[in-house]
Write an enzyme that holds these catalytic residues in place. Structure first.
Site, short mmCIF file in Angstrom:
data_model
loop_
_atom_site.label_atom_id
_atom_site.label_comp_id
_atom_site.label_asym_id
_atom_site.label_seq_id
_atom_site.Cartn_x
_atom_site.Cartn_y
_atom_site.Cartn_z
N CYS A 153 45.50 45.92 25.85
CA CYS A 153 44.07 46.02 26.16
C CYS A 153 43.50 47.35 25.68
CB CYS A 153 43.82 45.77 27.64
SG CYS A 153 42.07 45.46 28.02
N GLU B 15 50.77 40.79 31.06
CA GLU B 15 51.26 40.92 32.43
C GLU B 15 50.46 40.06 33.41
OE1 GLU B 15 47.91 43.88 32.33
OE2 GLU B 15 49.37 43.05 30.91
N HIS C 150 46.03 40.56 28.23
CA HIS C 150 46.94 41.14 29.23
C HIS C 150 48.15 40.23 29.40
CE1 HIS C 150 44.47 44.44 30.91
NE2 HIS C 150 43.44 43.67 30.59
#
Length: 217
Positions: free
Chosen positions: A79, A189, A187
């Site tokens: 990001c 994650e 993202h």
């Protein structure tokens, strides 16, 4: 061990939790010595480019990231990290790290989706990738998988580095890099199984690279 760079820019904890879920040894750190000893470095972040650059410079981490890149250590930007690896950003008219050739631009106002509906800024939600070139990070992931995005700016790296694109109002680069230095606008994650697989692929690349380096000594 993977080092997660700590420069007070947001989502380090969510990255650590994702890696811990995978059983990957990791640590959040701002210590250049820990960065140097790590098998690989993850450079996450959310927020504004100018503020992030100030925080990196104050901690000496801008220089540390340049050292990581020069050593050829595996590096993954996420990001904001993806954006400020480039040379400049339209956000705050910031001069950024310049590790990778390219610039970061703001999405245009009043964008439209392909079906004619509004595409508000920021781009927030789930979207897919269109692979442009092979990338080990995407190994074993269904090409139809979607990933989580939250951003108002998009990256324009050197075209030879583009690995995948995404369409939202316009088609933009969502994954770039080569030779162990990669950056994702989305993202991983926060992207469920596909994102976890991507992070696992990054760790496996780091682990194998470390083993090969030891055998070469």
């Amino acid at each position: 061990m993977l080092a997660i760079l700590d420069y007070k820019a947001g989502n380090q904890t969510s990255v650590r939790r994702a890696l811990e879920h995978l059983g990957v040894p990791c640590a959040i750190t701002a210590d250049p010595a820990m960065l140097e000893s790590a098998a690989g470095v993850i450079f996450p972040g959310v927020g504004a480019a100018g503020q992030a650059m100030s925080a990196l410079a104050e901690a000496g981490l801008d220089k540390a990231l340049h050292h990581v890149a020069r050593r050829g250590q595996p590096l993954l930007g996420i990001c904001l990290g993806c954006q400020i690896l480039l040379e400049s950003s339209e956000e705050n008219a910031a001069k950024t790290l310049g590790i990778v050739p390219g610039v970061c631009r703001r999405f245009e106002d009043h964008m439209r989706q392909e079906d004619g509906s509004a595409a508000p800024v920021p781009h927030m939600g789930w979207n897919s990738l269109e692979a442009v070139a092979p990338c080990v990070l995407l190994d074993g992931i269904d090409p139809a998988s979607e990933y989580y995005f939250v951003h108002s700016y998009y990256v324009e790296p050197d075209p030879s580095l583009v690995l995948a694109t995404t369409t939202y109002g316009r088609t933009f680069c969502s994954l770039y890099g080569r030779d162990g230095l990669w950056a994702a606008q989305f993202h991983p994650e926060k992207s469920g199984r596909p994102g976890l697989r991507l992070l696992g692929n990054f760790y496996e690349y780091c682990r194998q690279s470390r083993q090969e380096a030891r055998h070469a000594q």
